[in-house]
Design a protein around this motif. Sequence first.
Motif, PDB file in Angstrom:
ATOM      1  N   ALA B  67      50.817 -19.534  13.433  1.00  0.00           N
ATOM      2  CA  ALA B  67      51.300 -21.087  11.896  1.00  0.00           C
ATOM      3  C   ALA B  67      51.777 -22.025  12.012  1.00  0.00           C
ATOM      4  O   ALA B  67      52.896 -21.737  13.417  1.00  0.00           O
ATOM      5  CB  ALA B  67      51.142 -20.103  10.794  1.00  0.00           C
ATOM      6  N   TRP B  68      51.918 -23.472  11.362  1.00  0.00           N
ATOM      7  CA  TRP B  68      53.021 -24.016  12.024  1.00  0.00           C
ATOM      8  C   TRP B  68      54.302 -23.911  11.148  1.00  0.00           C
ATOM      9  O   TRP B  68      54.057 -23.228  10.120  1.00  0.00           O
ATOM     10  CB  TRP B  68      52.370 -25.433  11.269  1.00  0.00           C
ATOM     11  CG  TRP B  68      50.781 -26.122  11.655  1.00  0.00           C
ATOM     12  CD1 TRP B  68      49.934 -25.761  11.580  1.00  0.00           C
ATOM     13  CD2 TRP B  68      51.037 -26.744  12.634  1.00  0.00           C
ATOM     14  NE1 TRP B  68      48.578 -26.678  12.282  1.00  0.00           N
ATOM     15  CE2 TRP B  68      49.677 -27.331  13.075  1.00  0.00           C
ATOM     16  CE3 TRP B  68      52.088 -28.131  13.218  1.00  0.00           C
ATOM     17  CZ2 TRP B  68      49.416 -28.297  14.294  1.00  0.00           C
ATOM     18  CZ3 TRP B  68      52.135 -28.600  14.393  1.00  0.00           C
ATOM     19  CH2 TRP B  68      50.511 -29.142  14.970  1.00  0.00           C
ATOM     20  N   PRO B  91      56.245 -34.703  10.181  1.00  0.00           N
ATOM     21  CA  PRO B  91      55.530 -34.629   9.551  1.00  0.00           C
ATOM     22  C   PRO B  91      55.545 -35.726   8.289  1.00  0.00           C
ATOM     23  O   PRO B  91      57.429 -36.869   8.443  1.00  0.00           O
ATOM     24  CB  PRO B  91      56.627 -33.730   8.708  1.00  0.00           C
ATOM     25  CG  PRO B  91      57.169 -33.374   9.421  1.00  0.00           C
ATOM     26  CD  PRO B  91      57.771 -34.003  10.789  1.00  0.00           C
ATOM     27  N   ALA B  92      54.626 -36.650   7.296  1.00  0.00           N
ATOM     28  CA  ALA B  92      54.966 -36.911   6.975  1.00  0.00           C
ATOM     29  C   ALA B  92      56.262 -36.847   5.665  1.00  0.00           C
ATOM     30  O   ALA B  92      56.524 -38.099   4.891  1.00  0.00           O
ATOM     31  CB  ALA B  92      53.256 -37.412   6.100  1.00  0.00           C
ATOM     32  N   ALA B  93      56.506 -36.093   5.154  1.00  0.00           N
ATOM     33  CA  ALA B  93      57.614 -35.981   4.475  1.00  0.00           C
ATOM     34  C   ALA B  93      58.579 -34.570   4.655  1.00  0.00           C
ATOM     35  O   ALA B  93      58.005 -34.070   5.594  1.00  0.00           O
ATOM     36  CB  ALA B  93      56.850 -35.375   2.924  1.00  0.00           C
ATOM     37  N   GLY B 108      49.082 -23.577   6.067  1.00  0.00           N
ATOM     38  CA  GLY B 108      48.348 -24.748   5.930  1.00  0.00           C
ATOM     39  C   GLY B 108      48.331 -25.593   7.755  1.00  0.00           C
ATOM     40  O   GLY B 108      49.592 -25.780   7.589  1.00  0.00           O
ATOM     41  N   GLU B 109      47.972 -26.961   7.499  1.00  0.00           N
ATOM     42  CA  GLU B 109      48.171 -28.176   8.292  1.00  0.00           C
ATOM     43  C   GLU B 109      49.120 -28.631   7.776  1.00  0.00           C
ATOM     44  O   GLU B 109      48.207 -29.968   6.716  1.00  0.00           O
ATOM     45  CB  GLU B 109      47.453 -28.380   8.975  1.00  0.00           C
ATOM     46  CG  GLU B 109      47.360 -29.656  10.237  1.00  0.00           C
ATOM     47  CD  GLU B 109      46.366 -29.298  11.606  1.00  0.00           C
ATOM     48  OE1 GLU B 109      45.625 -28.478  11.344  1.00  0.00           O
ATOM     49  OE2 GLU B 109      46.301 -30.476  12.424  1.00  0.00           O
ATOM     50  N   PRO B 110      49.999 -29.539   7.888  1.00  0.00           N
ATOM     51  CA  PRO B 110      50.923 -30.006   7.682  1.00  0.00           C
ATOM     52  C   PRO B 110      50.686 -31.613   7.668  1.00  0.00           C
ATOM     53  O   PRO B 110      50.197 -32.152   9.003  1.00  0.00           O
ATOM     54  CB  PRO B 110      51.973 -30.024   8.228  1.00  0.00           C
ATOM     55  CG  PRO B 110      52.668 -29.342   9.348  1.00  0.00           C
ATOM     56  CD  PRO B 110      50.831 -28.343   9.082  1.00  0.00           C
ATOM     57  N   GLU B 111      50.777 -32.620   6.845  1.00  0.00           N
ATOM     58  CA  GLU B 111      50.063 -34.005   7.139  1.00  0.00           C
ATOM     59  C   GLU B 111      51.112 -34.642   7.896  1.00  0.00           C
ATOM     60  O   GLU B 111      52.884 -35.000   7.824  1.00  0.00           O
ATOM     61  CB  GLU B 111      50.180 -34.585   5.642  1.00  0.00           C
ATOM     62  CG  GLU B 111      49.402 -34.313   4.814  1.00  0.00           C
ATOM     63  CD  GLU B 111      48.087 -35.132   3.555  1.00  0.00           C
ATOM     64  OE1 GLU B 111      48.729 -36.116   3.879  1.00  0.00           O
ATOM     65  OE2 GLU B 111      47.662 -34.767   2.918  1.00  0.00           O
ATOM     66  N   PRO B 129      61.502 -30.100  18.597  1.00  0.00           N
ATOM     67  CA  PRO B 129      63.100 -30.894  17.734  1.00  0.00           C
ATOM     68  C   PRO B 129      62.809 -30.490  15.988  1.00  0.00           C
ATOM     69  O   PRO B 129      62.486 -30.497  15.499  1.00  0.00           O
ATOM     70  CB  PRO B 129      62.737 -32.006  17.947  1.00  0.00           C
ATOM     71  CG  PRO B 129      61.018 -32.484  18.402  1.00  0.00           C
ATOM     72  CD  PRO B 129      60.366 -31.002  18.275  1.00  0.00           C
ATOM     73  N   ALA B 130      64.570 -30.934  15.859  1.00  0.00           N
ATOM     74  CA  ALA B 130      64.602 -30.136  14.360  1.00  0.00           C
ATOM     75  C   ALA B 130      63.804 -31.455  13.407  1.00  0.00           C
ATOM     76  O   ALA B 130      63.179 -32.439  13.143  1.00  0.00           O
ATOM     77  CB  ALA B 130      65.657 -31.281  14.344  1.00  0.00           C
ATOM     78  N   GLY B 131      63.524 -30.852  11.939  1.00  0.00           N
ATOM     79  CA  GLY B 131      62.426 -31.736  11.264  1.00  0.00           C
ATOM     80  C   GLY B 131      61.313 -31.981  11.193  1.00  0.00           C
ATOM     81  O   GLY B 131      60.516 -32.461  10.538  1.00  0.00           O
ATOM     82  N   LYS B 132      60.899 -31.417  13.083  1.00  0.00           N
ATOM     83  CA  LYS B 132      59.276 -32.023  12.797  1.00  0.00           C
ATOM     84  C   LYS B 132      59.076 -29.957  13.322  1.00  0.00           C
ATOM     85  O   LYS B 132      58.849 -29.144  13.026  1.00  0.00           O
ATOM     86  CB  LYS B 132      59.113 -32.167  14.088  1.00  0.00           C
ATOM     87  CG  LYS B 132      59.990 -33.327  14.802  1.00  0.00           C
ATOM     88  CD  LYS B 132      59.834 -34.440  14.310  1.00  0.00           C
ATOM     89  CE  LYS B 132      61.027 -35.475  14.699  1.00  0.00           C
ATOM     90  NZ  LYS B 132      61.041 -36.933  13.554  1.00  0.00           N
ATOM     91  N   ALA B 133      57.111 -30.280  12.955  1.00  0.00           N
ATOM     92  CA  ALA B 133      56.214 -29.354  12.757  1.00  0.00           C
ATOM     93  C   ALA B 133      55.741 -28.461  14.390  1.00  0.00           C
ATOM     94  O   ALA B 133      55.896 -29.613  15.013  1.00  0.00           O
ATOM     95  CB  ALA B 133      55.394 -29.669  12.013  1.00  0.00           C
TER      96      ALA B 133
END
Lengths: 322, 165
Positions: B67-68, B91-93, B108-111, B129-133
Motif C-alpha cells: 500500500a502507499w 503529495p498535493a496535500a 488508494g493512490e494519493p494525489e 523522506p519526511a511527509g512524502k508518500a
Amino acid sequence: MTVTEAPANRLGYRQFGVGGFTFSRDEYFVTVEWPTGNHQMPVDHWLRCVQRDVAWGFFYGIVNFDSVIGTMNHYGTVDMFAGRFNEAYRRAEVDYNETFDHDELLGCFKAMLSDWTNEGYDPFAAPLETGSAFGPSSGSNDDAVTRRRVVADRMVGVPGDEPLRSDESGFPVNRAFADVDQDEPVIEAEPGYEGEVCSFNLFAYLSRSDVTWNPSVVSACKESLYCPTTEEFTLPVIHGNDRVEWFVQLSDEIQWDVEDRDTGAKRARVIMKAGDVAAMPADIRHTGYSPKRSMLLVWENGSPRIPEMIAKGEAPVHPVDF
Amino acid sequence: MTQYTTVFGSLTDFAKGGVQLVDDDPKYYAFSNIFEVASAAAPYEKVAVGKNLEYVLEAIRAEGTSAWRAAPHDEFALVMDGTVRFELLDPAAELVDPSSGGSITLEGEPEGSPMGTVTAQRGHMTMLPAGKAYRMHSDGVGVVLLQTIEGPDTVFRWADICQTF
Ligand SMILES: [Fe+2]
C-alpha cells in the motif's frame, strides 16, 4: 589542561597527568598511577582504547579499558576511574574516581595519543593491517589518530550530507571485503527531486571503511541513529551500557562476552550471525570478538532525554517486556 | 594474500546464532533473526525486531506491491535480500500529522507529483523522506529492514520471534 610538562623519558615519550592520575609509557607498557594504586597495560591495547574513547567523545555510559581502568560519561563531565567496577578493589576500598570537565580529559588523551603513537601504527586498524605500537618513540601518525568521525545529518549520500567512499577519496575496498558487490542502486529521480530521491550501497560503503570498532552515524530518524561499523579482532574496550543498545549483524559473525556492569561477573555469551538482531541490556558490560572482518549495525538512541531518565532511574534496563 | 568470503544472510540461506547463558535470562537480549521473522510474516507486515523507547526497527517481507504509506519524519529502508523498487510521490496535500510518529497506510493512490523510483538490492539503503508518500514492490520475495518510529501498523510479537530459553 593539567598535562605534565615533564621532559620526555629516555625512550622519547612524555609523561601525562590529569588530576590525581599520571600516565607514562615505556617500550611495551603504559603505567597508570593514582593516589591509592597503580596499574599496567600493554601499550597497543591502551592506544586502541584511548583512540575509541577520544573518537566517541567518551561514548554512552562506561568505557572500560580493562577490568580496572576506564571512563564514565556524564555528558558534560566525565569520570576517570580505577577499580570502580571491580569487586576486589571496591571491597579493599582502593578504588579511585575523579570527575573532569569533558574537554580537560579529552585534551589529555589527545595529547597522549599524538605523543605515544609511533609512525606506522594505527590504533583504529586491525592488527594484521598495521605496524607495531612497541619500542622507543619514533615519529607519529597524527593523520590516523585525528580522523574525523562520520556523522550523517539525514543519510550518507544525500546531497550536502556525508559523502560516499571511493578509491579516489582514499577508501579502497578492504582486503576482507573484496567480494562485496560495489554496484549502486538504480535511482531515477524526476527533475527537481534529485535531492530527495536518495539511496546508496551501505554494504559497499562499509567494505571501504578503514577503521575497526568505530561506530559512525550513516542515517538519523530523529534521534534514532544507525551507527554501523566494521569489526575485526577484538573490541578493545569493555563497553558498560547506561542505556539499552541494539546490534544487527549485517555480515559474518561476532561473539560477545557479556558481564555484569558493576562486578564483571559473567552473564552470557551472545553469538551473532548475519541477520541476527540482539539488544544489550542497560546493566551489562560487553566486549566482542570478530574472527573475520564483519559488518555490524550498532543502533543507538541519542535522545537528550535519556541522561535525565537514567539519573531518575526511569530508563528501561531491558529492551522489551514480553 | 588470504582470500576471504563475506557471509550475508538471505531468506533461503541463513544461520542463526543465539544467547549462551551463564547466569542470565535470554529474554533480556530480545534475540531474533531478520530472515526468520520475514519467512513467517505476511507481505508488508511491519514486524518489530528492535525497539528503543518510541523508535523501532521493523523487518518487512517485500512481496508484490505494498500500500502507499507516509510518515512525518524520514525513514530508512535497508534491503537485506532480493530486489525492491521504491516509488516516491510528493503529495498535493499534507498526508500525516507532523507531530505524530511512525507511518500510516494511505487509502488508494494519493494525489501528487511523482518524485522518482529507486531499485535497490541487498545492502542498498534508501531514504523515505519526511511527509512524502511511498510504496514498495518486489517481483519475488525481498526483505527490508526499516528504521522508523512505532506506528499504528507496527506489529509486536516478541514471544514468537525471540529466544526464550
Ligand atoms: Fe556497547
